[in-house]
Design a protein around this motif. Structure first.
Motif, PDB file in Angstrom:
ATOM      1  N   PHE A   8       0.802  -1.218   0.000  1.00 52.45           N
ATOM      2  CA  PHE A   8       0.000   0.000   0.000  1.00 52.45           C
ATOM      3  C   PHE A   8       0.839   1.274   0.000  1.00 52.45           C
ATOM      4  CE2 PHE A   8      -3.178  -3.032   1.330  1.00 52.45           C
ATOM      5  CZ  PHE A   8      -4.298  -2.598   0.657  1.00 52.45           C
ATOM      6  N   SER A   9       2.145   1.143  -0.044  1.00 56.07           N
ATOM      7  CA  SER A   9       3.002   2.331  -0.039  1.00 56.07           C
ATOM      8  C   SER A   9       2.761   3.177  -1.280  1.00 56.07           C
ATOM      9  CB  SER A   9       4.468   1.914   0.005  1.00 56.07           C
ATOM     10  OG  SER A   9       5.288   3.047  -0.130  1.00 56.07           O
ATOM     11  N   THR A  10       2.763   4.480  -1.067  1.00 54.79           N
ATOM     12  CA  THR A  10       2.615   5.416  -2.187  1.00 54.79           C
ATOM     13  C   THR A  10       3.951   6.066  -2.523  1.00 54.79           C
ATOM     14  OG1 THR A  10       1.947   7.127  -0.616  1.00 54.79           O
ATOM     15  CG2 THR A  10       0.194   5.896  -1.718  1.00 54.79           C
ATOM     16  N   GLY A  11       5.033   5.438  -2.125  1.00 53.48           N
ATOM     17  CA  GLY A  11       6.364   5.947  -2.405  1.00 53.48           C
ATOM     18  C   GLY A  11       7.048   6.566  -1.198  1.00 53.48           C
ATOM     19  N   TYR A  12       6.358   6.665  -0.093  1.00 52.00           N
ATOM     20  CA  TYR A  12       6.929   7.221   1.132  1.00 52.00           C
ATOM     21  C   TYR A  12       7.888   6.199   1.735  1.00 52.00           C
ATOM     22  CZ  TYR A  12       7.156   9.369   5.754  1.00 52.00           C
ATOM     23  OH  TYR A  12       7.582   9.952   6.920  1.00 52.00           O
ATOM     24  N   THR A  13       9.050   6.672   2.178  1.00 46.53           N
ATOM     25  CA  THR A  13      10.018   5.784   2.822  1.00 46.53           C
ATOM     26  C   THR A  13      10.268   6.253   4.243  1.00 46.53           C
ATOM     27  OG1 THR A  13      11.861   7.083   1.937  1.00 46.53           O
ATOM     28  CG2 THR A  13      11.185   5.149   0.677  1.00 46.53           C
ATOM     29  N   ASP A  14      10.565   5.297   5.125  1.00 48.31           N
ATOM     30  CA  ASP A  14      10.869   5.651   6.511  1.00 48.31           C
ATOM     31  C   ASP A  14      12.345   6.005   6.639  1.00 48.31           C
ATOM     32  OD1 ASP A  14      12.132   3.194   6.400  1.00 48.31           O
ATOM     33  OD2 ASP A  14      10.847   2.222   7.869  1.00 48.31           O
ATOM     34  N   VAL A  15      12.812   6.198   7.855  1.00 47.25           N
ATOM     35  CA  VAL A  15      14.204   6.616   8.072  1.00 47.25           C
ATOM     36  C   VAL A  15      15.200   5.544   7.645  1.00 47.25           C
ATOM     37  CG1 VAL A  15      13.676   8.256   9.904  1.00 47.25           C
ATOM     38  CG2 VAL A  15      14.079   5.876  10.486  1.00 47.25           C
ATOM     39  N   GLY A  17      14.806   3.768   4.924  1.00 48.42           N
ATOM     40  CA  GLY A  17      14.706   3.635   3.480  1.00 48.42           C
ATOM     41  C   GLY A  17      13.732   2.577   3.016  1.00 48.42           C
ATOM     42  N   LYS A  18      12.921   2.038   3.924  1.00 47.38           N
ATOM     43  CA  LYS A  18      11.943   1.016   3.553  1.00 47.38           C
ATOM     44  C   LYS A  18      10.627   1.677   3.151  1.00 47.38           C
ATOM     45  CE  LYS A  18      13.881  -2.443   6.629  1.00 47.38           C
ATOM     46  NZ  LYS A  18      13.654  -3.280   7.798  1.00 47.38           N
ATOM     47  N   LEU A  19       9.963   1.085   2.165  1.00 48.70           N
ATOM     48  CA  LEU A  19       8.671   1.602   1.742  1.00 48.70           C
ATOM     49  C   LEU A  19       7.643   1.431   2.852  1.00 48.70           C
ATOM     50  CD1 LEU A  19       8.387   0.313  -1.926  1.00 48.70           C
ATOM     51  CD2 LEU A  19       8.707   2.656  -1.174  1.00 48.70           C
ATOM     52  N   THR A  20       6.853   2.439   3.066  1.00 45.46           N
ATOM     53  CA  THR A  20       5.802   2.404   4.074  1.00 45.46           C
ATOM     54  C   THR A  20       4.750   3.440   3.708  1.00 45.46           C
ATOM     55  OG1 THR A  20       5.382   2.427   6.450  1.00 45.46           O
ATOM     56  CG2 THR A  20       6.970   4.031   5.625  1.00 45.46           C
ATOM     57  N   ILE A  21       3.804   3.670   4.590  1.00 45.87           N
ATOM     58  CA  ILE A  21       2.803   4.706   4.346  1.00 45.87           C
ATOM     59  C   ILE A  21       3.171   5.938   5.165  1.00 45.87           C
ATOM     60  CG2 ILE A  21       0.962   3.094   3.781  1.00 45.87           C
ATOM     61  CD1 ILE A  21      -0.101   3.463   6.626  1.00 45.87           C
ATOM     62  N   SER A  22       2.687   7.090   4.738  1.00 41.29           N
ATOM     63  CA  SER A  22       3.017   8.329   5.431  1.00 41.29           C
ATOM     64  C   SER A  22       2.253   8.418   6.756  1.00 41.29           C
ATOM     65  CB  SER A  22       2.686   9.524   4.549  1.00 41.29           C
ATOM     66  OG  SER A  22       1.289   9.656   4.412  1.00 41.29           O
ATOM     67  N   PRO A  23       2.716   9.243   7.660  1.00 45.57           N
ATOM     68  CA  PRO A  23       1.997   9.406   8.933  1.00 45.57           C
ATOM     69  C   PRO A  23       0.558   9.892   8.744  1.00 45.57           C
ATOM     70  CG  PRO A  23       4.205  10.291   9.130  1.00 45.57           C
ATOM     71  CD  PRO A  23       3.997   9.946   7.682  1.00 45.57           C
ATOM     72  N   SER A  24       0.309  10.745   7.770  1.00 48.38           N
ATOM     73  CA  SER A  24      -1.067  11.212   7.541  1.00 48.38           C
ATOM     74  C   SER A  24      -1.957  10.087   7.029  1.00 48.38           C
ATOM     75  CB  SER A  24      -1.089  12.389   6.569  1.00 48.38           C
ATOM     76  OG  SER A  24      -0.594  12.014   5.306  1.00 48.38           O
ATOM     77  N   GLN A  25      -1.418   9.220   6.189  1.00 44.73           N
ATOM     78  CA  GLN A  25      -2.190   8.063   5.723  1.00 44.73           C
ATOM     79  C   GLN A  25      -2.467   7.109   6.869  1.00 44.73           C
ATOM     80  OE1 GLN A  25       0.621   6.904   2.729  1.00 44.73           O
ATOM     81  NE2 GLN A  25      -0.666   7.671   1.062  1.00 44.73           N
ATOM     82  N   SER A  26      -1.492   6.918   7.718  1.00 42.48           N
ATOM     83  CA  SER A  26      -1.667   6.043   8.875  1.00 42.48           C
ATOM     84  C   SER A  26      -2.740   6.582   9.815  1.00 42.48           C
ATOM     85  CB  SER A  26      -0.335   5.908   9.619  1.00 42.48           C
ATOM     86  OG  SER A  26      -0.482   5.146  10.777  1.00 42.48           O
ATOM     87  N   SER A  27      -2.716   7.876  10.073  1.00 46.98           N
ATOM     88  CA  SER A  27      -3.724   8.446  10.972  1.00 46.98           C
ATOM     89  C   SER A  27      -5.111   8.384  10.357  1.00 46.98           C
ATOM     90  CB  SER A  27      -3.367   9.883  11.345  1.00 46.98           C
ATOM     91  OG  SER A  27      -3.411  10.725  10.222  1.00 46.98           O
TER      92      SER A  27
END
Length: 87
Positions: A8-15, A17-27
């Motif tokens: 479900f990642s939209t291209g956002y990476t964590d610290v 460098g792994k693909l994940t979802i953004s904090p706004s998407q998570s909230s």
């Protein structure tokens, strides 16, 4: 959860460098469940008064199942969020 974040990642990476979802998407994903619960809690007494408790529970179970189905078949965050609202 690792697979879900990558899928479900939209291209956002964590610290790291792994693909994940953004904090706004998570909230949004977390908070929409409470919104659906709130709407359901307001609607359920009206539905139960109109058609009875038994049929009200049956219908609410089908709405919940519909939400779960939407989450299962989702391939993008918008459909997943809609499923969270209903289920």
């Amino acid at each position: 959860m690792k697979y879900w974040k990558q899928h479900f990642s939209t291209g956002y990476t964590d610290v790291n460098g792994k693909l994940t979802i953004s904090p706004s998407q998570s909230s949004l994903i977390v908070s929409i469940l409470s919104t659906g619960t709130f709407v359901g809690a307001l609607a359920s007494p009206l539905l139960a008064d109109k058609i009875g408790r038994r049929w009200g529970l049956i219908i609410s179970s089908w709405v919940f199942n519909f939400g779960v189905l939407m989450q299962v078949i989702s391939v993008a965050i918008p459909l997943f969020v809609a499923g969270r609202f209903f289920g």
